[in-house]
Design an enzyme around this catalytic site. Structure first.
Site, PDB file in Angstrom:
ATOM      1  N   ARG A 134     -21.427 -49.617 -28.183  1.00 40.82           N
ATOM      2  CA  ARG A 134     -21.746 -50.834 -28.938  1.00 40.82           C
ATOM      3  C   ARG A 134     -20.597 -51.182 -29.891  1.00 40.82           C
ATOM      4  NH1 ARG A 134     -27.922 -52.405 -30.779  1.00 40.82           N
ATOM      5  NH2 ARG A 134     -27.898 -54.138 -29.331  1.00 40.82           N
ATOM      6  N   GLU A 154     -34.718 -59.199 -43.333  1.00 44.42           N
ATOM      7  CA  GLU A 154     -33.958 -60.274 -42.689  1.00 44.42           C
ATOM      8  C   GLU A 154     -34.915 -61.234 -41.987  1.00 44.42           C
ATOM      9  OE1 GLU A 154     -30.716 -61.138 -42.992  1.00 44.42           O
ATOM     10  OE2 GLU A 154     -31.717 -62.821 -42.048  1.00 44.42           O
ATOM     11  N   LYS A 213     -36.404 -65.849 -25.371  1.00 43.98           N
ATOM     12  CA  LYS A 213     -36.372 -67.253 -25.755  1.00 43.98           C
ATOM     13  C   LYS A 213     -34.981 -67.788 -25.467  1.00 43.98           C
ATOM     14  CE  LYS A 213     -35.741 -66.691 -30.711  1.00 43.98           C
ATOM     15  NZ  LYS A 213     -35.733 -67.360 -31.937  1.00 43.98           N
ATOM     16  N   ASN A 248     -43.864 -62.558 -40.202  1.00 41.01           N
ATOM     17  CA  ASN A 248     -43.870 -62.480 -38.738  1.00 41.01           C
ATOM     18  C   ASN A 248     -45.280 -62.598 -38.184  1.00 41.01           C
ATOM     19  OD1 ASN A 248     -41.196 -62.461 -38.237  1.00 41.01           O
ATOM     20  ND2 ASN A 248     -41.011 -60.293 -37.769  1.00 41.01           N
ATOM     21  N   ALA A 249     -46.246 -62.031 -38.883  1.00 41.82           N
ATOM     22  CA  ALA A 249     -47.630 -62.138 -38.420  1.00 41.82           C
ATOM     23  C   ALA A 249     -48.079 -63.605 -38.438  1.00 41.82           C
ATOM     24  CB  ALA A 249     -48.543 -61.282 -39.297  1.00 41.82           C
ATOM     25  N   PHE A 250     -47.716 -64.344 -39.476  1.00 45.34           N
ATOM     26  CA  PHE A 250     -48.089 -65.766 -39.551  1.00 45.34           C
ATOM     27  C   PHE A 250     -47.421 -66.576 -38.439  1.00 45.34           C
ATOM     28  CE2 PHE A 250     -50.264 -67.303 -43.544  1.00 45.34           C
ATOM     29  CZ  PHE A 250     -50.776 -66.070 -43.901  1.00 45.34           C
ATOM     30  N   CYS A 301     -39.684 -58.159 -32.342  1.00 50.13           N
ATOM     31  CA  CYS A 301     -40.280 -58.060 -33.683  1.00 50.13           C
ATOM     32  C   CYS A 301     -41.759 -58.412 -33.792  1.00 50.13           C
ATOM     33  CB  CYS A 301     -39.495 -58.934 -34.643  1.00 50.13           C
ATOM     34  SG  CYS A 301     -37.828 -58.316 -34.915  1.00 50.13           S
TER      35      CYS A 301
HETATM   36  N1  LIG Z   1     -33.749 -58.773 -33.926  1.00 49.88           N
HETATM   37  C1  LIG Z   1     -34.219 -59.610 -34.823  1.00 49.88           C
HETATM   38  O1  LIG Z   1     -34.305 -60.811 -34.606  1.00 49.88           O
HETATM   39  C2  LIG Z   1     -34.662 -59.105 -36.176  1.00 49.88           C
HETATM   40  C3  LIG Z   1     -34.904 -60.039 -37.189  1.00 49.88           C
HETATM   41  C4  LIG Z   1     -35.288 -59.562 -38.443  1.00 49.88           C
HETATM   42  C5  LIG Z   1     -35.450 -58.193 -38.660  1.00 49.88           C
HETATM   43  N2  LIG Z   1     -35.231 -57.309 -37.647  1.00 49.88           N
HETATM   44  C6  LIG Z   1     -35.371 -55.882 -37.933  1.00 49.88           C
HETATM   45  O2  LIG Z   1     -34.068 -55.329 -38.117  1.00 49.88           O
HETATM   46  C7  LIG Z   1     -34.013 -53.977 -37.629  1.00 49.88           C
HETATM   47  C8  LIG Z   1     -32.916 -53.848 -36.599  1.00 49.88           C
HETATM   48  O3  LIG Z   1     -33.216 -54.702 -35.506  1.00 49.88           O
HETATM   49  P1  LIG Z   1     -32.151 -55.030 -34.378  1.00 49.88           P
HETATM   50  O4  LIG Z   1     -32.758 -56.062 -33.510  1.00 49.88           O
HETATM   51  O5  LIG Z   1     -30.831 -55.276 -35.003  1.00 49.88           O
HETATM   52  O6  LIG Z   1     -32.126 -53.611 -33.613  1.00 49.88           O
HETATM   53  P2  LIG Z   1     -31.016 -53.071 -32.596  1.00 49.88           P
HETATM   54  O7  LIG Z   1     -31.696 -52.064 -31.760  1.00 49.88           O
HETATM   55  O8  LIG Z   1     -30.314 -54.230 -31.953  1.00 49.88           O
HETATM   56  O9  LIG Z   1     -29.938 -52.368 -33.550  1.00 49.88           O
HETATM   57  C9  LIG Z   1     -30.154 -51.172 -34.216  1.00 49.88           C
HETATM   58  C10 LIG Z   1     -28.879 -50.336 -34.135  1.00 49.88           C
HETATM   59  O10 LIG Z   1     -29.027 -49.190 -34.977  1.00 49.88           O
HETATM   60  C11 LIG Z   1     -28.331 -48.114 -34.396  1.00 49.88           C
HETATM   61  N3  LIG Z   1     -28.770 -46.844 -34.986  1.00 49.88           N
HETATM   62  C12 LIG Z   1     -29.965 -46.220 -34.847  1.00 49.88           C
HETATM   63  N4  LIG Z   1     -29.983 -45.075 -35.571  1.00 49.88           N
HETATM   64  C13 LIG Z   1     -28.785 -44.975 -36.185  1.00 49.88           C
HETATM   65  C14 LIG Z   1     -28.193 -44.031 -37.072  1.00 49.88           C
HETATM   66  N5  LIG Z   1     -28.866 -42.949 -37.484  1.00 49.88           N
HETATM   67  N6  LIG Z   1     -26.930 -44.254 -37.489  1.00 49.88           N
HETATM   68  C15 LIG Z   1     -26.236 -45.330 -37.085  1.00 49.88           C
HETATM   69  N7  LIG Z   1     -26.745 -46.268 -36.259  1.00 49.88           N
HETATM   70  C16 LIG Z   1     -28.002 -46.105 -35.806  1.00 49.88           C
HETATM   71  C17 LIG Z   1     -28.637 -48.260 -32.916  1.00 49.88           C
HETATM   72  O11 LIG Z   1     -27.695 -47.562 -32.113  1.00 49.88           O
HETATM   73  C18 LIG Z   1     -28.578 -49.791 -32.741  1.00 49.88           C
HETATM   74  O12 LIG Z   1     -27.297 -50.220 -32.334  1.00 49.88           O
HETATM   75  C19 LIG Z   1     -35.402 -53.678 -37.094  1.00 49.88           C
HETATM   76  O13 LIG Z   1     -36.145 -53.048 -38.111  1.00 49.88           O
HETATM   77  C20 LIG Z   1     -35.978 -55.059 -36.828  1.00 49.88           C
HETATM   78  O14 LIG Z   1     -37.383 -55.074 -36.924  1.00 49.88           O
HETATM   79  C21 LIG Z   1     -34.824 -57.738 -36.415  1.00 49.88           C
END
Ligand SMILES: NC(=O)c1ccc[n+]([C@@H]2O[C@H](COP(=O)([O-])OP(=O)(O)OC[C@H]3O[C@@H](n4cnc5c(N)ncnc54)[C@H](O)[C@@H]3O)[C@@H](O)[C@H]2O)c1
Length: 459
Positions: free
Chosen positions: A41, A160, A338, A223-225, A275
């Site tokens: 990544r 976020e 989406k 998110n629930a809403f 999410c």
């Molecule tokens: N995707 C969205 O639209 C969105 C929006 C708002 C909030 N969130 C929240 O944000 C968080 C992350 O979501 P995402 O979609 O970016 O997830 P993702 O899976 O795309 O990214 C998470 C990253 O964290 C890395 N990781 C895991 N453990 C690690 C560690 N110990 N050290 C270093 N890196 C590590 C993984 O390798 C991965 O690349 C989640 O809690 C999610 O609910 C996501």
């Protein structure tokens, strides 16, 4: 060059990458580093082929990478050098043990806390960017203080709210930024430090502050809403189909009430994404933990309606196509959860495809950005599947099209040409209600929208 601050983000995913790229872009005075345990990544973040597709992201990353934005696998060094650490690791639903299928799996989160504790040599502000169960900051604080007593950590919650597909716009012009902290002198000081970072480009009245628990909980509730609005309108589609009402007309009539508003009222095959489902289940789990069964049941209904909607879509296909799909070729328009993203996590398309394969249908999957993920998702699936990016090539010889992602390109296709290349009778199941149904019917298609009477030539 001397930077004013060192900002680190642990987790280079859909949130960590774009969010920290925006901070670096707007704040050249800070050095921003994003680290991840996944070396592939990080290599892609350092290449011209970024690991995620998001409109506008390439331009921003290109502008700041190597200037004040760095991607690295050196987590230890990142932690040592940082003043502020955003933690944006994944927090999926637990698949094992107590709370399996409901509670958040906090193993990645906890591992990060341990790493910070191990390597930190100076005081740090830790920012929860991941979506977490309410009260997680408390667990984080206890974990951080467990052995490293000489270093002070202040934990903030800064959930976020970006939406994939519009992440860059959402980050640049957010409706609000939410920052929760302890209401102690050091908590308030840390909160102010984070406010000042966002104030580099976000108007101050849009930066909302609160206590830690309100902030953590607000993200789950938001998110629930959002998901609840989708399930609410989707729950009415089956009734429309039974009564010859039209969901688009109903949504318009309902949404023009200013108390209700017109956003998130588009009926569809169902919501997806990493999410909504996980965050609602997390909320449900917490409610049950506190003995709030009625509240838990209420929110669980949102997820149940969503599953029902996806199953109903496939059942409608089966019924319309003479109760058998075995051996029929079905073209899937869109596999991303989406439009404008390549993300397929919890995509309704995945669910629909699996059910269609169980019916022994043959699938031709088309998507402008998500085919790489689709192949990965359906790796072990039994049945005939092919992946064809060009929609005209994909539909050739198919019996039906199922539109499962609302990509703009599908609205602009030459459906006369498409009709000519398909087997007859041919069907379109518009799971996003984005096509011109009357026009398709006039070309010769049997058209099945969501929540509207079908337009069919079959008697
Ligand atoms: N995707 C969205 O639209 C969105 C929006 C708002 C909030 N969130 C929240 O944000 C968080 C992350 O979501 P995402 O979609 O970016 O997830 P993702 O899976 O795309 O990214 C998470 C990253 O964290 C890395 N990781 C895991 N453990 C690690 C560690 N110990 N050290 C270093 N890196 C590590 C993984 O390798 C991965 O690349 C989640 O809690 C999610 O609910 C996501």
């Amino acid at each position: 060059m001397e930077f004013e601050k060192n900002i680190l983000c642990i987790g280079a995913g859909y949130v960590g990458g774009p969010t920290l790229a925006m901070i670096a872009y707007k704040c050249p005075q800070y050095k921003v580093t994003v680290v991840d345990i996944n070396p592939e990544r990080i290599a892609r973040w350092n290449s011209d082929n970024l690991p995620i597709y998001e409109p506008g992201l390439d331009e921003i990353v290109k502008a700041v990478r190597g200037r004040n934005l760095f991607f690295s696998t050196d987590i230890e060094r990142g932690i040592r050098e940082a003043d502020i650490i955003f933690v944006s690791v994944n927090t999926p639903t637990k698949t094992f043990g107590a709370g399996a299928g409901m509670a958040a799996d906090l193993q990645y989160w906890e591992k990060t806390a341990r790493q910070i504790r191990q390597y930190a040599e100076s005081p740090k502000i830790i920012v929860e960017k991941s979506t977490l169960p309410v009260k997680t900051a408390h667990a984080m604080e206890r974990m951080l203080q467990a052995t490293n007593n000489h270093v002070h950590f202040e934990v903030l919650s800064n959930p976020e709210f970006l939406a994939e597909g519009t992440a860059i716009r959402d980050l640049e012009y957010p409706d609000r930024v939410l920052i929760g902290s302890r209401e102690t002198p050091s908590g308030l000081k840390a909160r102010q430090e984070l406010v000042e970072i966002y104030a580099n480009w976000v108007p101050r009245e849009r930066i909302i502050t609160s206590n830690l628990w309100s902030s953590e909980l607000s993200k789950l509730v938001a998110n629930a809403f959002l998901a609840q609005r989708i399930s609410s309108i989707n729950s009415i589609t089956s009734l429309c189909e039974k009564t010859d009402a039209d969901i688009t007309e109903v949504a318009r009539a309902v949404g023009t009430d200013s108390r209700i508003g017109d956003k998130f009222l588009n009926a569809s095959v169902g919501f997806g994404g990493s999410c909504f489902k996980k965050d609602i289940l997390n909320l449900v789990y917490i409610c049950r933990y506190y003995g709030l069964e009625e509240v838990a049941d209420y929110w669980e209904g949102v997820v149940k309606i969503n599953d029902y909607q996806k199953e109903r879509f496939v059942l409608n296909m089966l019924t319309a196509m003479f109760n058998t799909l075995a051996g029929k070729r079905i073209c899937i328009f869109g596999f991303a959860f989406k439009a404008n993203t390549g993300d397929t996590r919890e995509s309704p398309a995945m669910f629909v495809c699996k059910l269609l394969l169980e019916e022994r249908a043959e699938l031709v999957i088309s998507d402008p950005k998500a085919l790489e993920n689709a192949k990965e998702d359906l790796k072990g699936a039994q049945g005939k599947i092919s992946y064809v990016e060009d929609p005209y090539e994909a539909v050739a010889g198919c019996d039906a099209i199922a539109v499962l992602t609302e990509w703009d390109i599908y609205r602009q296709l030459d459906f006369k040409k498409i009709y000519g290349s398909m087997d007859k009778p041919c069907f379109i199941f518009d799971g996003r209600n984005i096509l011109d149904h009357r026009g398709l019917f006039e070309i010769g298609f049997n058209v099945f929208p969501i929540g509207k009477p079908p337009l069919t030539h079959l008697k």
